[in-house]
Design an enzyme around this catalytic site. Structure first.
Site, PDB file in Angstrom:
ATOM      1  N   HIS A   1      18.754 -60.745  -6.390  1.00 46.49           N
ATOM      2  CA  HIS A   1      18.905 -60.221  -5.043  1.00 46.49           C
ATOM      3  C   HIS A   1      20.685 -58.807  -5.484  1.00 46.49           C
ATOM      4  CE1 HIS A   1      18.815 -59.039  -0.571  1.00 46.49           C
ATOM      5  NE2 HIS A   1      20.003 -58.345  -1.095  1.00 46.49           N
TER       6      HIS A   1
ATOM      7  N   HIS B   1      20.216 -63.979   1.546  1.00 48.20           N
ATOM      8  CA  HIS B   1      21.537 -63.939   1.795  1.00 48.20           C
ATOM      9  C   HIS B   1      21.840 -64.909   3.582  1.00 48.20           C
ATOM     10  CE1 HIS B   1      19.981 -60.434   4.018  1.00 48.20           C
ATOM     11  NE2 HIS B   1      20.214 -59.732   3.220  1.00 48.20           N
TER      12      HIS B   1
ATOM     13  N   HIS C   1      21.435 -54.631  -5.181  1.00 46.51           N
ATOM     14  CA  HIS C   1      20.903 -52.841  -5.349  1.00 46.51           C
ATOM     15  C   HIS C   1      21.569 -52.891  -6.136  1.00 46.51           C
ATOM     16  CE1 HIS C   1      19.767 -53.984  -0.842  1.00 46.51           C
ATOM     17  NE2 HIS C   1      20.882 -54.689  -1.400  1.00 46.51           N
ATOM     18  N   LEU C   2      20.642 -51.861  -7.247  1.00 47.30           N
ATOM     19  CA  LEU C   2      21.195 -50.641  -8.203  1.00 47.30           C
ATOM     20  C   LEU C   2      21.056 -49.737  -8.128  1.00 47.30           C
ATOM     21  CD1 LEU C   2      20.224 -53.303 -11.343  1.00 47.30           C
ATOM     22  CD2 LEU C   2      22.127 -53.853 -10.138  1.00 47.30           C
TER      23      LEU C   2
ATOM     24  N   HIS D   1      15.096 -60.338   4.837  1.00 41.65           N
ATOM     25  CA  HIS D   1      16.503 -59.782   5.195  1.00 41.65           C
ATOM     26  C   HIS D   1      16.454 -60.411   6.595  1.00 41.65           C
ATOM     27  CE1 HIS D   1      19.336 -56.769   6.051  1.00 41.65           C
ATOM     28  NE2 HIS D   1      19.571 -57.060   7.297  1.00 41.65           N
TER      29      HIS D   1
ATOM     30  N   ASP E   1      23.811 -60.140  -4.500  1.00 48.10           N
ATOM     31  CA  ASP E   1      23.528 -59.040  -2.954  1.00 48.10           C
ATOM     32  C   ASP E   1      24.405 -58.364  -3.357  1.00 48.10           C
ATOM     33  OD1 ASP E   1      23.042 -57.308  -1.364  1.00 48.10           O
ATOM     34  OD2 ASP E   1      23.558 -58.516   0.545  1.00 48.10           O
TER      35      ASP E   1
HETATM   36 ZN   LIG Z   1      19.584 -57.580   3.670  1.00 54.26          ZN
HETATM   37 ZN   LIG Z   2      20.241 -56.985  -0.029  1.00 49.23          ZN
END
Ligand SMILES: [Zn+2]
Ligand SMILES: [Zn+2]
Length: 427
Positions: free
Chosen positions: A61, A233, A63-64, A180, A306
């Site tokens: 998990h 998460h 985010h790039l 999510h 995350d």
């Molecule tokens: Zn999320």
């Molecule tokens: Zn996320």
């Protein structure tokens, strides 16, 4: 390609029951030999005495931010942060701009990533077009293009009907749907965990029920469809209990937890402000205990970061206005060693299971083990090294971490991806 001898480390590979001082010979991107005293010639020798040699970490998990969010992160900076954190593979979430909801975008991401190198990239594609919760994406084509899972992360899959369709497609293809868990009707305008801290700040609270209502819906659908639900998460006591009960019923559910959710409580918002604002929010001490309990008894399968970089300008806004999320790739191992392994909560083998074995299994990739013939993805860590995390030294483009200046015990020494030394700690 140069051959590599990793000498004298404690090789910990729970997937094939290895935990012993052994040498490893790497050639042409693969592990060629494992055994004691392999004092043979290699182009390069890595001295791993006193260190742990583990299968490369896989982050389910991240985010790039590329394309569309390059002020906060680029693929290159994110992948550099990944290998510095011991991750040999990362799974970028699709909530970029545009959203990764089409084959061309998945292919472009993979092409870009392969030009950069550093860590492997396994894209997660969107469940719905634009993650808008209306039309399902083409799961079959996206899987063929390289997507390993589906998620509308950043938000939940909008309706039960859409989720059921998503799960039916995913089950046929043998890939997980990653949720999510959030019910927006319970979180609208929420900033921090519902409770005394929210009251003190005069901020709208996010109740635990928001996560649990959505999770309960998805568990019902996972049972009905037989699909693999992966919970992103996870953060509340009730969620741990729901997953535990679902496992007992034979539902195919796996779950991840982030380091910030097992290290920090919502009190951290008082100290770190927007750098402790994330979604789901940091919870109560009771929730942190429940999450730890879930890790210890194996209800939770994986530790995922995350990693959510945001440019300083965005995090400088007021608490109610700033975006959710913290960076996490470079602090995950240190936090897990300091708060899980050193206090004796989990063993080194369990840690490797959470960071490597299980994440690889969840996305069905043949990684997460050190065995002859396996890909030479290796993370070498110094378990007893004391160090201080300095956010200004981060390889990420962003600086939104509450852990700046924290003293940690246990650090990444080297990261090898497909036989190539992609990171080596020099200090
Ligand atoms: Zn999320
Ligand atoms: Zn996320």
């Amino acid at each position: 390609m140069a051959s590599l001898l990793i000498q004298g480390g404690r090789v910990v590979s729970p997937a094939n029951d290895l935990d012993a001082p052994l040498d490893l010979v790497v050639e042409e991107g693969l592990i060629r030999e494992i055994g004691p005293g392999l004092g043979r010639r290699a182009d390069r020798v890595v001295d791993a005495r006193g260190q742990v040699v583990a299968p490369g970490f896989v982050d389910l998990h991240v985010h790039l931010r590329e394309p569309g969010g390059e002020d906060s992160e680029t693929l290159e900076a994110g992948l550099a942060a990944a290998v510095a954190g011991g991750f040999t593979a990362v799974c970028p979430m699709p909530n970029t701009s545009p959203v990764n909801d089409r084959v061309e975008l998945t292919r472009a991401l993979l092409n870009h990533a392969s030009r950069i190198g550093l860590a492997r990239v396994f894209p997660i594609a969107a469940v719905s077009m634009g993650s808008e919760g209306e039309a399902l994406t083409d799961f079959r084509a996206l899987t063929a293009a390289g997507a390993v899972a589906f998620s509308d992360d950043g938000r939940p899959v909008k309706t039960a009907g859409l989720m059921r369709n998503a799960m039916e497609s995913a089950r046929e293809l043998g890939v997980p749907v990653i949720e999510h868990c959030e019910d927006p009707s319970l979180t609208a305008g929420g900033v921090v965990n519902e409770g005394p801290v929210a009251d003190k700040l005069g901020a709208r609270g996010v109740p635990a029920a928001s996560e649990e209502v959505c999770l309960a819906r998805d568990l019902v659908l996972a049972e009905a469809t037989g699909a693999h639900l992966h919970v992103a998460h996870l953060s509340t006591t009730g969620s741990v209990e729901l997953v535990r009960a679902a496992r007992r019923r034979g539902i195919h559910v796996t779950a991840e937890v982030t380091p910030h959710h097992f290290v920090l409580t919502d009190d951290a918002v008082l100290q770190y402000g927007t750098n402790a604002k994330m979604n789901p929010p940091l919870r109560s001490a009771r929730d942190v205990d429940a999450v730890l309990g879930g890790l210890i008894d194996g209800t939770i399968d994986a530790v995922a970061t995350d990693h959510a970089p945001h440019a300083s300008l965005l995090k400088a806004r007021a608490l109610s206005e700033a975006p959710f999320g913290v960076t996490g790739l470079e602090t995950a191992l240190g936090l897990a060693m300091t708060f899980l392994v050193h206090p004796g909560r989990i063993s080194m083998g369990q840690l490797v299971t959470f960071l490597s074995v299980n994440p690889a299994r969840i996305i069905n990739r043949p990684l997460g083990r050190l065995a002859v013939g396996s890909a030479a993805d290796v993370t070498i860590l110094d378990p007893d090294r004391d160090w201080v995390y300095r956010v200004e030294e981060s390889r990420s483009k962003s600086r939104n971490s509450p852990f700046d200046g924290w003293k940690l015990k246990g650090c990444v020494k080297a990261t090898i991806v497909a036989g190539k030394l992609e990171y080596e700690r020099t200090t």
